[in-house]
Design a protein around this motif. Sequence first.
Motif, short mmCIF file in Angstrom:
data_model
loop_
_atom_site.label_atom_id
_atom_site.label_comp_id
_atom_site.label_asym_id
_atom_site.label_seq_id
_atom_site.Cartn_x
_atom_site.Cartn_y
_atom_site.Cartn_z
N ASP A 230 0.86 -1.19 0.00
CA ASP A 230 0.00 0.00 0.00
C ASP A 230 0.90 1.24 0.00
O ASP A 230 1.91 1.26 -0.69
CB ASP A 230 -0.98 -0.04 1.19
N ASP A 231 0.52 2.27 0.75
CA ASP A 231 1.36 3.47 0.85
C ASP A 231 1.99 3.57 2.23
O ASP A 231 2.39 4.66 2.67
CB ASP A 231 0.53 4.74 0.58
N GLN A 232 2.13 2.42 2.90
CA GLN A 232 2.53 2.43 4.30
C GLN A 232 3.95 1.94 4.54
O GLN A 232 4.59 2.36 5.50
CB GLN A 232 1.57 1.56 5.12
N ARG A 233 4.44 1.08 3.65
CA ARG A 233 5.67 0.36 3.98
C ARG A 233 6.38 -0.07 2.70
O ARG A 233 5.73 -0.45 1.72
CB ARG A 233 5.29 -0.88 4.81
N VAL A 234 7.71 -0.02 2.72
CA VAL A 234 8.52 -0.46 1.58
C VAL A 234 9.61 -1.38 2.11
O VAL A 234 10.27 -1.07 3.11
CB VAL A 234 9.17 0.73 0.84
N HIS A 235 9.80 -2.52 1.45
CA HIS A 235 10.94 -3.39 1.73
C HIS A 235 11.93 -3.23 0.59
O HIS A 235 11.59 -3.42 -0.58
CB HIS A 235 10.50 -4.85 1.82
N VAL A 236 13.16 -2.86 0.94
CA VAL A 236 14.23 -2.68 -0.03
C VAL A 236 15.25 -3.78 0.21
O VAL A 236 15.73 -3.95 1.34
CB VAL A 236 14.89 -1.30 0.10
N GLU A 237 15.58 -4.52 -0.82
CA GLU A 237 16.49 -5.65 -0.66
C GLU A 237 17.90 -5.28 -1.09
O GLU A 237 18.15 -5.01 -2.27
CB GLU A 237 15.98 -6.86 -1.45
N LEU A 238 18.82 -5.27 -0.11
CA LEU A 238 20.24 -5.06 -0.37
C LEU A 238 20.95 -6.40 -0.29
O LEU A 238 20.36 -7.41 0.11
CB LEU A 238 20.81 -4.09 0.67
N LEU A 239 22.21 -6.42 -0.65
CA LEU A 239 22.95 -7.68 -0.62
C LEU A 239 23.02 -8.25 0.79
O LEU A 239 22.82 -9.44 1.00
CB LEU A 239 24.37 -7.47 -1.16
N GLY A 240 23.28 -7.39 1.77
CA GLY A 240 23.50 -7.88 3.12
C GLY A 240 22.32 -7.75 4.05
O GLY A 240 22.34 -8.30 5.15
#
Length: 283
Positions: A230-240
């Motif tokens: 939605d407009d509430q949360r973002v998961h950003v995937e980094l290497l570590g």
Amino acid sequence: MATSSSSSVQAARDAIAKRLREIRLDAGLSGREISGLCGWHPAKTTRLEKSQAAPSDADIRAWCAACGAEDQISDLIAASRNADSMYIEWRQLQRGGLRRLQESRVPLYERTSLFRVYSSQVVPGFLQTPEYAAALLAAIAEFHGTPDDVAEAVEARMARSDVIRSGRHRFVLLLEESVLRYQIGQPDVMAGQLGALLSAMALPAVSLGIVPFSAPARPQWALEGFTMFDDQRVHVELLGAQVTVTAPGEVDLYVRAHARLLDMAVHGDRARRLILAALNALG
């Protein structure tokens, strides 16, 4: 788009450091004086106030006690723990195995109405075939040295991905054309996955766009893959690690980035042609 994907984490830690400094100043103490009262070197006080080190719960208790601000302890500890939870290393997330990690996301997936995804490396989990997921998760488990529960993790991922067919959610998925070309597993695994992408385009809840290599007016920044809930949360995937973004201003950056990429993407027949070209390239 010069903002780092972990800037929400840093902003939270900066706010805690600023509050510690304000508490010290309100108490009329110098940096050297509070260091003596807390029993540590003045350099540690400098690092804490400049957000170069995250305070422990014990540090916060000692600081507030030295300043006569015991009423601030619980709020500061809660804020510090929240900042820590925003940036979680994969080895911590995966220490119970990949299956448990897949299952832990189910409640979040169930309550999300609109998923917006951008992927520059791999097919999003929502659309992965069991064979593709197995090859990908096996590589992840080997790289991070996590418990070998790939078969169970694949089963959990497939069960979790049922949300895409439930009719209760909407999905706006954007893939870089490179995702179609990065070979995960053997050629037959990749061919099956590309065929599944073609089938997914017919799902009523799914909008699938491909950002072609030739997309014009590409902004001069690279962007890591992310999933918006939605407009509430973002998961950003980094290497570590995985970075969780919840600050409204930061979430809005990802909303705008996704909208920009959406304008650059192709859909329908043009997207199908790119998928078919990648499929034919497998021979």
